[in-house]
Scaffold this motif. Structure first.
Motif, PDB file in Angstrom:
ATOM      1  N   UNK A   5       5.988  15.223 -10.362  1.00  0.00           N
ATOM      2  CA  UNK A   5       6.654  15.612 -11.604  1.00  0.00           C
ATOM      3  C   UNK A   5       7.943  14.817 -11.810  1.00  0.00           C
ATOM      4  N   UNK A   6       8.590  14.445 -10.697  1.00  0.00           N
ATOM      5  CA  UNK A   6       9.819  13.659 -10.823  1.00  0.00           C
ATOM      6  C   UNK A   6       9.484  12.263 -11.366  1.00  0.00           C
ATOM      7  N   UNK A   7       8.419  11.661 -10.793  1.00  0.00           N
ATOM      8  CA  UNK A   7       7.998  10.324 -11.257  1.00  0.00           C
ATOM      9  C   UNK A   7       7.643  10.382 -12.744  1.00  0.00           C
ATOM     10  N   UNK A   8       7.013  11.494 -13.136  1.00  0.00           N
ATOM     11  CA  UNK A   8       6.618  11.677 -14.537  1.00  0.00           C
ATOM     12  C   UNK A   8       7.862  11.759 -15.438  1.00  0.00           C
ATOM     13  N   UNK A   9       8.846  12.554 -14.992  1.00  0.00           N
ATOM     14  CA  UNK A   9      10.086  12.703 -15.777  1.00  0.00           C
ATOM     15  C   UNK A   9      10.817  11.376 -15.860  1.00  0.00           C
ATOM     16  N   UNK A  10      10.824  10.661 -14.742  1.00  0.00           N
ATOM     17  CA  UNK A  10      11.487   9.353 -14.701  1.00  0.00           C
ATOM     18  C   UNK A  10      10.849   8.405 -15.710  1.00  0.00           C
ATOM     19  N   UNK A  11       9.514   8.460 -15.781  1.00  0.00           N
ATOM     20  CA  UNK A  11       8.764   7.647 -16.735  1.00  0.00           C
ATOM     21  C   UNK A  11       9.129   7.997 -18.166  1.00  0.00           C
ATOM     22  N   UNK A  12       9.295   9.314 -18.415  1.00  0.00           N
ATOM     23  CA  UNK A  12       9.648   9.753 -19.776  1.00  0.00           C
ATOM     24  C   UNK A  12      11.053   9.281 -20.161  1.00  0.00           C
TER      25      UNK A  12
ATOM     26  N   UNK B 111       0.838  -1.199   0.000  1.00  0.00           N
ATOM     27  CA  UNK B 111       0.000   0.000   0.000  1.00  0.00           C
ATOM     28  C   UNK B 111       0.883   1.264   0.000  1.00  0.00           C
ATOM     29  N   UNK B 112       1.883   1.254   0.877  1.00  0.00           N
ATOM     30  CA  UNK B 112       2.809   2.385   0.925  1.00  0.00           C
ATOM     31  C   UNK B 112       4.240   1.839   0.893  1.00  0.00           C
ATOM     32  N   UNK B 113       4.783   1.768  -0.316  1.00  0.00           N
ATOM     33  CA  UNK B 113       6.158   1.281  -0.473  1.00  0.00           C
ATOM     34  C   UNK B 113       7.114   2.458  -0.659  1.00  0.00           C
ATOM     35  N   UNK B 114       6.754   3.589  -0.082  1.00  0.00           N
ATOM     36  CA  UNK B 114       7.607   4.774  -0.137  1.00  0.00           C
ATOM     37  C   UNK B 114       7.743   5.321  -1.543  1.00  0.00           C
ATOM     38  N   UNK B 115       8.979   5.658  -1.919  1.00  0.00           N
ATOM     39  CA  UNK B 115       9.212   6.264  -3.234  1.00  0.00           C
ATOM     40  C   UNK B 115       8.846   5.321  -4.382  1.00  0.00           C
ATOM     41  N   UNK B 116       8.996   4.016  -4.158  1.00  0.00           N
ATOM     42  CA  UNK B 116       8.656   3.054  -5.210  1.00  0.00           C
ATOM     43  C   UNK B 116       7.184   3.178  -5.625  1.00  0.00           C
ATOM     44  N   UNK B 117       6.315   3.405  -4.636  1.00  0.00           N
ATOM     45  CA  UNK B 117       4.881   3.552  -4.948  1.00  0.00           C
ATOM     46  C   UNK B 117       4.686   4.695  -5.935  1.00  0.00           C
ATOM     47  N   UNK B 118       5.446   5.772  -5.721  1.00  0.00           N
ATOM     48  CA  UNK B 118       5.310   6.942  -6.608  1.00  0.00           C
ATOM     49  C   UNK B 118       5.935   6.664  -7.976  1.00  0.00           C
ATOM     50  N   UNK B 119       7.126   6.087  -7.976  1.00  0.00           N
ATOM     51  CA  UNK B 119       7.852   5.896  -9.240  1.00  0.00           C
ATOM     52  C   UNK B 119       7.248   4.790 -10.114  1.00  0.00           C
ATOM     53  N   UNK B 120       6.608   3.810  -9.463  1.00  0.00           N
ATOM     54  CA  UNK B 120       6.056   2.682 -10.237  1.00  0.00           C
ATOM     55  C   UNK B 120       4.578   2.877 -10.564  1.00  0.00           C
ATOM     56  N   UNK B 121       4.111   4.090 -10.378  1.00  0.00           N
ATOM     57  CA  UNK B 121       2.724   4.433 -10.683  1.00  0.00           C
ATOM     58  C   UNK B 121       2.412   4.068 -12.147  1.00  0.00           C
ATOM     59  N   UNK B 122       1.278   3.385 -12.340  1.00  0.00           N
ATOM     60  CA  UNK B 122       0.889   2.910 -13.686  1.00  0.00           C
ATOM     61  C   UNK B 122       0.873   4.013 -14.736  1.00  0.00           C
ATOM     62  N   UNK B 123       0.580   5.245 -14.282  1.00  0.00           N
ATOM     63  CA  UNK B 123       0.454   6.350 -15.239  1.00  0.00           C
ATOM     64  C   UNK B 123       1.802   6.712 -15.873  1.00  0.00           C
ATOM     65  N   UNK B 124       2.898   6.490 -15.099  1.00  0.00           N
ATOM     66  CA  UNK B 124       4.215   6.916 -15.596  1.00  0.00           C
ATOM     67  C   UNK B 124       5.133   5.750 -15.954  1.00  0.00           C
ATOM     68  N   UNK B 125       4.991   4.679 -15.224  1.00  0.00           N
ATOM     69  CA  UNK B 125       5.914   3.557 -15.406  1.00  0.00           C
ATOM     70  C   UNK B 125       5.351   2.581 -16.439  1.00  0.00           C
TER      71      UNK B 125
END
Lengths: 364, 150
Positions: B35-42, A185-199
């Motif tokens: 925005x960082x996550x977005x840039x990382x994705x890009x 549920x809350x894996x810290x920064x990974x939760x944000x970076x692995x978000x389906x919208x961006x990853x």
């Protein structure tokens, strides 16, 4: 032919007064040696034999000729990321050596290095096709009636799933999990970076096949960029005259830079089902058509949390104890990081004896 | 009097410690931003696109040069992995069968042993009954002998 005799220069350097400037020069020389010319330390030195292989995986039995005073064998399951020799890093700094010296019968399932042909292997293939067979081999080799399962990091998550699925089919007496994520549920920064919208998970898996270790390592280093890039060198530079610290630093650097590729489909399942959809804790994970219910776990449970761990956060580990049906369950919180929880002086002095004692007490 | 000197490591550590304490919070804050996550994705998307291009070019070159591609080599490796897994399965089945046979042999041994015991008992009983039937016969024979001698 012209040869340069450097002996007079060497003699001149040695004749210089041993002041602080000279010491700095010596330190610089040593720093250069540590970074570029010193040989890598030898890891995984505890004697072992291979008792079973499957594809790239190998099942090791440690110190087979040493007397086994504990009747329940221990099967260690490691993650699909990095190599398992972190558990047998160096003599005197080895969890496996410690356990075998205490009379335990220790086995380790090493996944090996996945090739491009393994890109279709799923997490469930490892959990259903490899772990139960390894457990049966351990029971057969040891002649024991019960088994202790030990999982570290992602290997712990896989071990917990295996235990939930096989608790009634195999005699699993103890389950020990070391910094193993269960709730995402809350894996810290990974939760944000692995978000389906961006990853773009599917694009990554389809293009790369297996996910390279550098790719995963980049994400881990990004959690604490300054400390993980410049900090490590500052750290060794300031301890360059301490041979123990230099050795430990070299061992850690060797392990950190010795990653293995993550099989593509397993990576897809790991990121999607766990980090993005958090299926395991919510009883929604299905493995080969069978729903994984953590409440099926009745084995004695030792769940270890490291408070300074920034890869697997404490809140990802703790909820398991509320889900299992085990009557004997312990949540052990230690002040350590994700790796220092099992290696280093404090691990040897505090964690090893604690875990060993828990196993012994729960194996009688 | 102590000599003044320059310790490059001490200076480096000092600079690092000061920099880290100043920048740590700012870096952490940035890493947590959407925005960082977005840039990382890009960046990842661009990396994947580049990798895909390299893969396609390499594959096309290898095909033209009549050299096996990565996929083709992996296919051969898969066949070996399949054979390995079949052997593993056979080994498992062999082990199970061997275990079953050993169990059956053990059970057979036990039943033969109990049969032997039962047979021993039967023989004992037979011997006893023979003894009891032989005794009256011998006494009758003795009486007959007496009569003949008279």
């Amino acid at each position: 032919m012209v040869t340069l005799d450097t002996t007079p220069i060497q003699e001149w350097i040695e004749s210089l007064p041993k002041n602080q400037a000279f010491e700095t020069l010596e330190k610089l020389k040593r720093f250069n040696e540590v970074l570029f010319t010193d040989p890598e330390p030898e890891v995984g030195q505890t004697p072992k034999e291979v008792i079973w292989t499957k594809n790239k995986a190998k099942l090791y039995r440690y110190q087979p000729y040493k007397e086994k005073t504990n009747k329940v064998p221990i099967l260690i399951i490691y993650a699909l990321i990095n190599r398992p020799y972190i558990l047998d890093l160096y003599p005197g700094n080895s969890f496996i050596e410690y356990l075998t010296d205490c009379g335990h019968d220790v086995y380790l399932l090493d996944w090996g290095t996945a090739g491009y042909e393994d890109r279709h292997l799923k997490l469930e293939d490892y959990i259903v096709d490899y772990i139960p067979r390894a457990a049966k081999k351990v029971l057969k080799t040891s002649g024991a009636k019960e088994i202790t399962m030990f999982g570290y990091c992602m290997g712990g998550t896989m071990t917990a799933i295996f235990t939930a699925l096989y608790q009634k089919k195999l005699p699993i007496r103890n389950l020990i999990l070391l910094t193993s994520p269960i709730d995402f549920e809350d894996a810290g920064l990974y939760t944000k970076w692995l978000d389906k919208r961006y990853f773009k998970l599917d694009n990554i898996v389809e293009t790369l096949g297996n996910v390279p270790s550098d790719f995963i390592d980049f994400g881990n280093k990004l959690l604490n960029p300054l400390s993980n890039t410049v900090g490590v060198y500052v750290n060794i530079a300031s301890n360059i005259d301490n041979e123990d610290k230099v050795l430990n630093w070299k061992l850690m650097q060797k392990w950190l830079n010795d990653g293995v590729p993550f099989p593509g489909e397993a990576y897809r399942q790991w990121i999607r089902d766990f980090y993005q959809e958090n299926k395991l804790i919510n009883d929604e994970l299905v493995i080969r058509g069978e729903r994984v219910l953590l409440s099926n776990i009745t084995a004695n449970l030792l769940n270890i949390v490291a408070t300074r761990d920034n890869i697997v956060l404490p809140q990802q580990i703790e909820p398991l104890n509320d889900k299992v049906s085990s009557k004997n369950k312990t949540l052990h919180v230690v002040n350590a990081g994700h790796v220092s929880v099992i290696t280093g002086k404090r691990a040897v002095a505090e964690r090893y004896p604690y875990i060993e004692q828990w196993i012994t007490e729960n194996s009688k | 009097m102590s000599q003044s000197s320059f310790d490059v490591f001490a200076l480096w550590k000092e600079i690092y410690n000061r920099t880290e304490s100043v920048w740590q919070d700012a870096i952490q804050e940035t890493l947590e931003k959407k925005s960082f996550a977005e840039s990382l994705g890009q960046i990842q998307s661009q990396y994947v696109q580049y990798q895909e291009l390299v893969n396609k070019m390499t594959e096309s070159y290898l095909k033209q040069a009549n050299i096996p591609t990565r996929d083709e080599i992996a296919n051969v490796a898969s066949l070996i992995v399949n054979v390995d897994s079949k052997i593993d399965q056979l080994e498992d089945e062999f082990d199970e069968e061997r275990e079953r046979i050993f169990k059956e042999i053990d059970a057979l041994k036990k039943s033969v042993a109990s049969l032997e015991k039962k047979l021993d008992k039967v023989i004992d009983l037979l011997n006893k009954s023979l003894e009891t039937t032989e005794e009256p016969q011998t006494s009758v024979a003795a009486a007959a002998n007496k009569a003949v001698s008279k």
